[in-house]
Structures are given as C-alpha cells and as structure tokens.
Enzyme design. Structure first.
Site, PDB file in Angstrom:
ATOM      1  N   THR A  91     -11.142  -2.429   3.921  1.00 31.13           N
ATOM      2  CA  THR A  91     -12.348  -3.207   4.299  1.00 31.13           C
ATOM      3  C   THR A  91     -12.576  -3.204   5.813  1.00 31.13           C
ATOM      4  O   THR A  91     -13.610  -3.651   6.279  1.00 31.13           O
ATOM      5  CB  THR A  91     -12.234  -4.662   3.787  1.00 31.13           C
ATOM      6  OG1 THR A  91     -10.894  -5.115   3.967  1.00 31.13           O
ATOM      7  CG2 THR A  91     -12.594  -4.746   2.335  1.00 31.13           C
ATOM      8  N   LYS A  96       0.831  -1.213   0.000  1.00 31.54           N
ATOM      9  CA  LYS A  96       0.000   0.000   0.000  1.00 31.54           C
ATOM     10  C   LYS A  96       0.864   1.261   0.000  1.00 31.54           C
ATOM     11  O   LYS A  96       0.821   2.096   0.907  1.00 31.54           O
ATOM     12  CB  LYS A  96      -0.941   0.013   1.217  1.00 31.54           C
ATOM     13  CG  LYS A  96      -1.884  -1.180   1.238  1.00 31.54           C
ATOM     14  CD  LYS A  96      -2.873  -1.099   2.379  1.00 31.54           C
ATOM     15  CE  LYS A  96      -3.809  -2.289   2.395  1.00 31.54           C
ATOM     16  NZ  LYS A  96      -3.163  -3.578   2.740  1.00 31.54           N
ATOM     17  N   GLY A 103      -7.297 -14.418   4.187  1.00 28.76           N
ATOM     18  CA  GLY A 103      -6.162 -14.646   5.086  1.00 28.76           C
ATOM     19  C   GLY A 103      -6.544 -15.556   6.233  1.00 28.76           C
ATOM     20  O   GLY A 103      -6.478 -16.783   6.129  1.00 28.76           O
TER      21      GLY A 103
HETATM   22  O1  C5P Z   1      -7.177 -12.223   7.447  1.00 26.63           O
HETATM   23  P1  C5P Z   1      -8.037 -11.510   6.442  1.00 26.63           P
HETATM   24  O2  C5P Z   1      -8.829 -12.464   5.571  1.00 26.63           O
HETATM   25  O3  C5P Z   1      -8.879 -10.422   7.048  1.00 26.63           O
HETATM   26  O4  C5P Z   1      -6.948 -10.851   5.484  1.00 26.63           O
HETATM   27  C1  C5P Z   1      -7.216  -9.807   4.616  1.00 26.63           C
HETATM   28  C2  C5P Z   1      -5.920  -9.331   4.027  1.00 26.63           C
HETATM   29  O5  C5P Z   1      -6.230  -8.387   3.049  1.00 26.63           O
HETATM   30  C3  C5P Z   1      -4.961  -8.684   5.007  1.00 26.63           C
HETATM   31  O6  C5P Z   1      -3.650  -9.093   4.647  1.00 26.63           O
HETATM   32  C4  C5P Z   1      -5.114  -7.211   4.796  1.00 26.63           C
HETATM   33  O7  C5P Z   1      -3.908  -6.503   4.962  1.00 26.63           O
HETATM   34  C5  C5P Z   1      -5.525  -7.166   3.326  1.00 26.63           C
HETATM   35  N1  C5P Z   1      -6.326  -6.032   2.894  1.00 26.63           N
HETATM   36  C6  C5P Z   1      -7.550  -5.694   3.435  1.00 26.63           C
HETATM   37  N2  C5P Z   1      -8.242  -4.607   2.986  1.00 26.63           N
HETATM   38  C7  C5P Z   1      -7.772  -3.876   1.980  1.00 26.63           C
HETATM   39  C8  C5P Z   1      -6.537  -4.222   1.389  1.00 26.63           C
HETATM   40  C9  C5P Z   1      -5.851  -5.306   1.862  1.00 26.63           C
HETATM   41  O8  C5P Z   1      -7.992  -6.402   4.342  1.00 26.63           O
HETATM   42  N3  C5P Z   1      -8.461  -2.878   1.503  1.00 26.63           N
END
Ligand code: C5P
Length: 258
Positions: free
Chosen positions: A137, A86, A232
């Site tokens: 998000t 980012k 994740g």
């Molecule tokens: O563990 P989880 O499923 O919440 O992981 C979501 C991943 O997506 C994290 O690595 C987070 O940094 C990334 N992310 C996010 N929202 C965004 C961009 C990236 O959750 N807008």
C-alpha cells in the site's frame, strides 16, 4: 452511516460489497503491533484490552527477542494473530518455513511471492490461512516503474493479476489497498479474503513521515469489499490508543450491525 460511507459508490451500490462472511465485527480490525520489544508489545496489548481482538506481528517485532513467544502469549489470551513476515524465498524454503510456523497456530500468514512460492506455502499451511501480498500500500505507479515494471503495468492491473494467480494456487486471500478492493470483488467474487492496510481513519490525521500512498478510511475499505482492515499508527500514536481502537470498532459495528 457516516458521510464518508455515503460517499463511496452511488446509492445503488452502497453496501453492495459489504462482507457477508461470518466474521464477528470485533475481529475485523487487525491492529499492527509495530513496536520494538515484546515488553512494549505486552503493555500495549494490555492497555488495548478488549478494544482489539486481532493482532498483526510484523518485521519490527520479529527483530526483537521473543516473537514466537509473543505469538503464543496472544493465542493463550484468545486473540487472533496475523504473522506478517512477507515470506519471499525459494519455494522449498517457504514450504519449510510455513510448516514450522503452522505449529505456532497463527490465524493468517503473509507471503509476498510468485505463483510457485505461493503454491509451496499453501501446500504446507496446515490450518494457517495464507494471504498473498499483492502490491504494497506504500506503492504507486511510479514505484512500480522504479522496480522495473513496464509503463503499461499499473497498480490496479498488477493487484488484480497477482490476486487471480494467488487464488488459483490455493491462497485464502490477499492483501491489497482499499482502492482495488471493489474491482477484486467484482472480478474475482466473494469466496476469498481481502485484508486492507493503509487505513487512515480521519482526513486530518497527522502521521510523521507517512509512507502509505494508497489510503482509504474505515468505511471506504469495508464498503468496497474488505473483510478485514489493518490499522497501525492511527491507533498506536493516538493520545489514547484504546479510545482510538474503540472508535474504529464502533464505526465497524455501525456498518455491520445496522
Ligand atoms: O501504521 P500503518 O497503519 O500504516 O500500518 C500498516 C501495517 O500494515 C504495517 O505494519 C505494514 O507493514 C503493513 N502492511 C502494509 N501494506 C501491505 C502489507 C502490510 O502497510 N501491503
């Protein structure tokens, strides 16, 4: 199709926004490799085997030794990669950083900035697809207020306006939640990528201190127009991560191959 899939939109609309881009279904799941060392990351990749073909390398791994080495290691194994750092800096620095990064050949990289920053990234992308982060998000309208946005700006409006400007300056796609994907497709068309994190595959999933606010499940994300999903913790913290990833891949195949 699962009942949650059928619950998205009315019967007339269901499936209308399903991505038609020639992306192999097994590459539509991007796993967030959020672990604290390269050693742990390699073990997890080996454990996941062919259940995951696309990896997102974020800030946690960046702070461990060997981030770029890990990127190469994944590339050498034929995996696709998303560098999710980012970037947010003055345009000249963003341009140099993306130029440097492009020699490591990630598939995607994220930039979280204004038009000038995004334009600078696009000028230096050299084969790397640039994804603009719209609104995290983990944010809701209260978080926008906390950042100083006026009351009349809500998440949906902001996602849409940031996405529109990102595409105008040459970005290949955007990161948004699944809750805005439908509107992004309807207003901005099909000719750009939507990558959706904040996926919670099951209603009763328990994630300690979950910070994601604008969540959707696998079917909701794709039926609303996502090209890729980022998952994740629902995989990483599962009793059997490989099975959890496999289950998600099966759900993706059901959507795209039926
Ligand atoms: O563990 P989880 O499923 O919440 O992981 C979501 C991943 O997506 C994290 O690595 C987070 O940094 C990334 N992310 C996010 N929202 C965004 C961009 C990236 O959750 N807008």
């Amino acid at each position: 199709m699962t009942s949650s899939a059928a619950a998205v939109g009315d019967s007339h609309e269901t499936g209308m926004r399903l991505s038609k881009k020639p992306i192999p279904p097994h590459e539509r799941l991007i796993f967030a490799l959020d672990v604290s060392s390269v050693d742990e990351a390699r073990k997890l990749v080996e454990k996941l085997g062919d259940s995951v073909n696309f990896y997102k390398l974020g800030l946690e791994l960046f702070m461990a030794d060997g981030y770029l080495e890990m990127l190469r290691w994944l590339n050498d194994r034929g995996k696709k990669t998303l560098v999710d750092l980012k970037f947010f800096d003055v345009p000249n620095t963003i341009k140099s950083a993306i130029r440097q990064l492009s020699s490591h050949r990630p598939t995607f990289a994220t930039v979280h900035g204004n038009e000038e920053m995004l334009r600078a990234a696009c000028e230096a992308k050299n084969g790397v697809k640039i994804l603009a982060v719209t609104v995290l998000t983990s944010f809701d309208n209260a978080d926008l207020k906390d950042l100083g946005y006026p009351r009349e700006v809500d998440v949906k409006k902001l996602v849409l306006s940031r996405a529109r400007r990102a595409l105008d300056v040459g970005c290949d796609g955007v990161i948004s939640s699944g809750r805005e994907a439908e509107e992004l497709r309807d207003r901005l068309g099909d000719n750009f990528l939507i990558v959706v994190p904040g996926i919670r595959p099951f209603e009763n999933i328990e994630i300690e201190e979950d910070d994601q606010k604008r969540i959707v499940n696998v079917e909701e994300a794709f039926l609303r127009g996502a090209d890729y999903i980022v998952v994740g913790r629902p995989i990483r913290t599962a009793v059997d991560p490989r099975k959890a990833a496999r289950d998600i891949q099966d759900r993706i195949s059901d959507l795209f191959e039926s």
